[in-house]
Design a protein around this motif. Structure first.
Motif, PDB file in Angstrom:
ATOM      1  N   SER A 176      54.059  19.467  55.272  1.00 33.85           N
ATOM      2  CA  SER A 176      54.985  20.046  54.276  1.00 33.85           C
ATOM      3  C   SER A 176      56.438  19.810  54.685  1.00 33.85           C
ATOM      4  CB  SER A 176      54.726  21.550  54.103  1.00 33.85           C
ATOM      5  OG  SER A 176      53.449  21.784  53.577  1.00 33.85           O
ATOM      6  N   ILE A 177      56.696  18.674  55.332  1.00 36.99           N
ATOM      7  CA  ILE A 177      58.051  18.291  55.734  1.00 36.99           C
ATOM      8  C   ILE A 177      58.487  17.116  54.866  1.00 36.99           C
ATOM      9  CG2 ILE A 177      59.470  17.286  57.578  1.00 36.99           C
ATOM     10  CD1 ILE A 177      57.686  18.743  59.588  1.00 36.99           C
ATOM     11  N   THR A 178      59.713  17.207  54.308  1.00 38.28           N
ATOM     12  CA  THR A 178      60.267  16.119  53.527  1.00 38.28           C
ATOM     13  C   THR A 178      61.646  15.756  54.075  1.00 38.28           C
ATOM     14  OG1 THR A 178      61.387  17.536  51.917  1.00 38.28           O
ATOM     15  CG2 THR A 178      59.067  17.019  51.494  1.00 38.28           C
ATOM     16  N   LEU A 179      62.233  14.720  53.515  1.00 35.85           N
ATOM     17  CA  LEU A 179      63.547  14.291  53.989  1.00 35.85           C
ATOM     18  C   LEU A 179      64.615  15.354  53.798  1.00 35.85           C
ATOM     19  CD1 LEU A 179      63.587  10.567  52.817  1.00 35.85           C
ATOM     20  CD2 LEU A 179      63.754  11.376  55.190  1.00 35.85           C
ATOM     21  N   THR A 180      64.415  16.269  52.868  1.00 34.89           N
ATOM     22  CA  THR A 180      65.392  17.342  52.666  1.00 34.89           C
ATOM     23  C   THR A 180      65.466  18.269  53.882  1.00 34.89           C
ATOM     24  OG1 THR A 180      63.743  18.739  51.563  1.00 34.89           O
ATOM     25  CG2 THR A 180      65.082  17.307  50.172  1.00 34.89           C
ATOM     26  N   ASP A 181      64.439  18.225  54.736  1.00 33.54           N
ATOM     27  CA  ASP A 181      64.433  19.055  55.942  1.00 33.54           C
ATOM     28  C   ASP A 181      65.133  18.372  57.115  1.00 33.54           C
ATOM     29  OD1 ASP A 181      62.749  21.110  54.793  1.00 33.54           O
ATOM     30  OD2 ASP A 181      61.111  19.670  54.953  1.00 33.54           O
ATOM     31  N   ASP A 183      68.129  15.415  58.814  1.00 31.26           N
ATOM     32  CA  ASP A 183      69.523  14.994  58.681  1.00 31.26           C
ATOM     33  C   ASP A 183      69.648  13.588  58.114  1.00 31.26           C
ATOM     34  OD1 ASP A 183      70.471  17.396  59.706  1.00 31.26           O
ATOM     35  OD2 ASP A 183      70.421  16.678  61.781  1.00 31.26           O
ATOM     36  N   GLU A 184      68.647  12.747  58.340  1.00 30.26           N
ATOM     37  CA  GLU A 184      68.710  11.355  57.902  1.00 30.26           C
ATOM     38  C   GLU A 184      68.444  11.222  56.405  1.00 30.26           C
ATOM     39  OE1 GLU A 184      68.347  11.480  62.155  1.00 30.26           O
ATOM     40  OE2 GLU A 184      67.111  12.387  60.594  1.00 30.26           O
ATOM     41  N   LYS A 185      69.001  10.161  55.796  1.00 28.13           N
ATOM     42  CA  LYS A 185      68.865   9.957  54.360  1.00 28.13           C
ATOM     43  C   LYS A 185      67.551   9.284  53.983  1.00 28.13           C
ATOM     44  CE  LYS A 185      73.837   9.727  53.444  1.00 28.13           C
ATOM     45  NZ  LYS A 185      74.947   8.912  52.878  1.00 28.13           N
ATOM     46  N   ASN A 186      66.950   8.557  54.915  1.00 25.51           N
ATOM     47  CA  ASN A 186      65.653   7.933  54.640  1.00 25.51           C
ATOM     48  C   ASN A 186      64.850   7.850  55.934  1.00 25.51           C
ATOM     49  OD1 ASN A 186      66.238   5.306  56.007  1.00 25.51           O
ATOM     50  ND2 ASN A 186      67.742   5.117  54.355  1.00 25.51           N
ATOM     51  N   TRP A 187      63.559   7.557  55.783  1.00 23.28           N
ATOM     52  CA  TRP A 187      62.671   7.578  56.949  1.00 23.28           C
ATOM     53  C   TRP A 187      62.985   6.460  57.931  1.00 23.28           C
ATOM     54  CZ3 TRP A 187      60.097  11.497  58.625  1.00 23.28           C
ATOM     55  CH2 TRP A 187      59.654  12.479  57.742  1.00 23.28           C
ATOM     56  N   ARG A 188      63.442   5.315  57.467  1.00 23.98           N
ATOM     57  CA  ARG A 188      63.769   4.228  58.393  1.00 23.98           C
ATOM     58  C   ARG A 188      64.882   4.656  59.337  1.00 23.98           C
ATOM     59  NH1 ARG A 188      62.632  -1.300  58.489  1.00 23.98           N
ATOM     60  NH2 ARG A 188      63.865  -2.322  60.134  1.00 23.98           N
ATOM     61  N   LYS A 189      65.923   5.287  58.796  1.00 25.73           N
ATOM     62  CA  LYS A 189      67.018   5.747  59.650  1.00 25.73           C
ATOM     63  C   LYS A 189      66.524   6.812  60.625  1.00 25.73           C
ATOM     64  CE  LYS A 189      70.872   4.777  56.520  1.00 25.73           C
ATOM     65  NZ  LYS A 189      71.418   3.735  57.415  1.00 25.73           N
ATOM     66  N   TYR A 190      65.582   7.639  60.171  1.00 30.07           N
ATOM     67  CA  TYR A 190      65.029   8.666  61.062  1.00 30.07           C
ATOM     68  C   TYR A 190      64.371   8.010  62.269  1.00 30.07           C
ATOM     69  CZ  TYR A 190      62.028  12.391  62.819  1.00 30.07           C
ATOM     70  OH  TYR A 190      61.402  13.296  63.637  1.00 30.07           O
ATOM     71  N   PHE A 191      63.524   7.011  62.039  1.00 26.87           N
ATOM     72  CA  PHE A 191      62.805   6.377  63.137  1.00 26.87           C
ATOM     73  C   PHE A 191      63.727   5.498  63.986  1.00 26.87           C
ATOM     74  CE2 PHE A 191      59.252   7.059  60.050  1.00 26.87           C
ATOM     75  CZ  PHE A 191      58.578   8.002  60.813  1.00 26.87           C
TER      76      PHE A 191
END
Length: 212
Positions: A176-181, A183-191
Motif C-alpha cells: 500500500s505504498i505509492t509514489l505519493t509517499d 520524495d522522488e517523482k518516479n520509481w527510476r529516480k527512487y532506485f
C-alpha cells in the motif's frame, strides 16, 4: 470470569477498530493495535479490502478480514456501512478509523454527530480535512527509513527482479505504498538514488530493477 478474586473491568469504553486495508499496510498492524488499544476495549476489530490485494492482513492476530471483492471503492463502502450500523447499537462508544484517505472525513463527521468519539489513525499523507473531522488524530510514525526497508524487503522477494512498469502495481498491492509517499517523482529516480541496494539493467520499458 474472575481473576485474582477481582471482577474484570467493565468500565472501559467499547471501541470498534475499522481499518481500510487497501490504504494501510499490514506491516503497521502492531502499531495500530497498540494505539487503538489505548482508547478502551477493542470489541470489534475488522480490516476491509480485496483479500487478494491486501497481503498480510489475513495473518494479523485478532483482526477479522472482511473481503470486499473487486468493485470500485468497495472497501470504503463496506467499512462505512458497518460503522453506521454499529453506531446505532448500544455497545460501541468510540470508533478508531484507520486510513489516510480524506473521503473518510464524512464518516467521521457522521459518527461524531451521533455522539461517538472518533479517533483517526493514519499516516502523514492523510489530508487535514480528515484529521480535523476526527475527535482526535494519531499519526502512524512511518519514517522514510521504514518505507525504504519495507520496499527493499519486498523487492528481495522478486528473485528475477521487476520490469520498471511492474514496480508500482507490485509495491502498491503488497505494501500500500505509492509514489505519493516518497520524495522522488518516479520509481527510476527512487532506485537510482539507492544504487547500493538495487541494480538497474536495460533501458526504457525493458529496464529491470533487482535488489542486491
Amino acid at each position: 470470569m474472575f481473576e485474582n478474586g477481582l471482577a474484570p473491568k467493565t468500565d472501559l469504553p467499547k471501541v470498534a477498530l475499522l481499518i481500510d486495508g487497501e490504504n494501510i499496510s499490514s506491516a503497521l498492524a502492531g502499531k495500530i493495535i497498540v494505539e487503538s488499544g489505548k482508547l478502551g476495549e477493542l470489541l470489534v476489530r475488522r480490516v476491509y479490502g480485496n483479500a487478494a490485494r491486501i497481503k498480510g492482513w489475513d495473518e494479523a492476530p485478532g483482526i477479522k478480514l472482511v473481503h470486499t471483492g473487486t468493485g470500485k471503492n468497495a472497501a470504503d463502502i463496506a467499512l462505512a456501512l458497518d460503522a453506521a450500523e454499529l453506531s446505532f447499537g448500544q455497545k460501541i462508544k468510540t470508533f478508531a478509523l484507520v486510513s489516510s484517505e480524506g473521503d473518510f472525513s464524512h464518516l467521521a463527521t457522521f459518527l461524531r454527530e451521533r455522539g461517538h468519539a472518533v479517533s483517526g489513525i493514519g499516516e502523514a499523507k492523510a489530508p487535514a480535512n480528515y484529521r480535523k473531522s476526527c475527535s482526535s488524530w494519531t499519526m502512524l510514525n512511518t519514517t522514510p527509513e521504514d518505507l525504504d526497508a519495507r520496499i527493499l524487503a519486498e523487492m528481495k522477494k522478486q528473485e528475477d527482479g521487476l520490469l520498471i512498469n511492474r514496480v508500482s502495481p507490485t509495491i502498491r498491492t503488497a505494501l500500500s505504498i505509492t509514489l505519493t509517499d516518497l520524495d522522488e517523482k518516479n520509481w527510476r529516480k527512487y532506485f537510482e538514488a539507492r544504487l547500493d541496494r538495487y541494480k538497474i539493467t536495460g533501458e526504457a520499458q525493458q529496464t529491470r530493477i533487482t535488489a542486491r
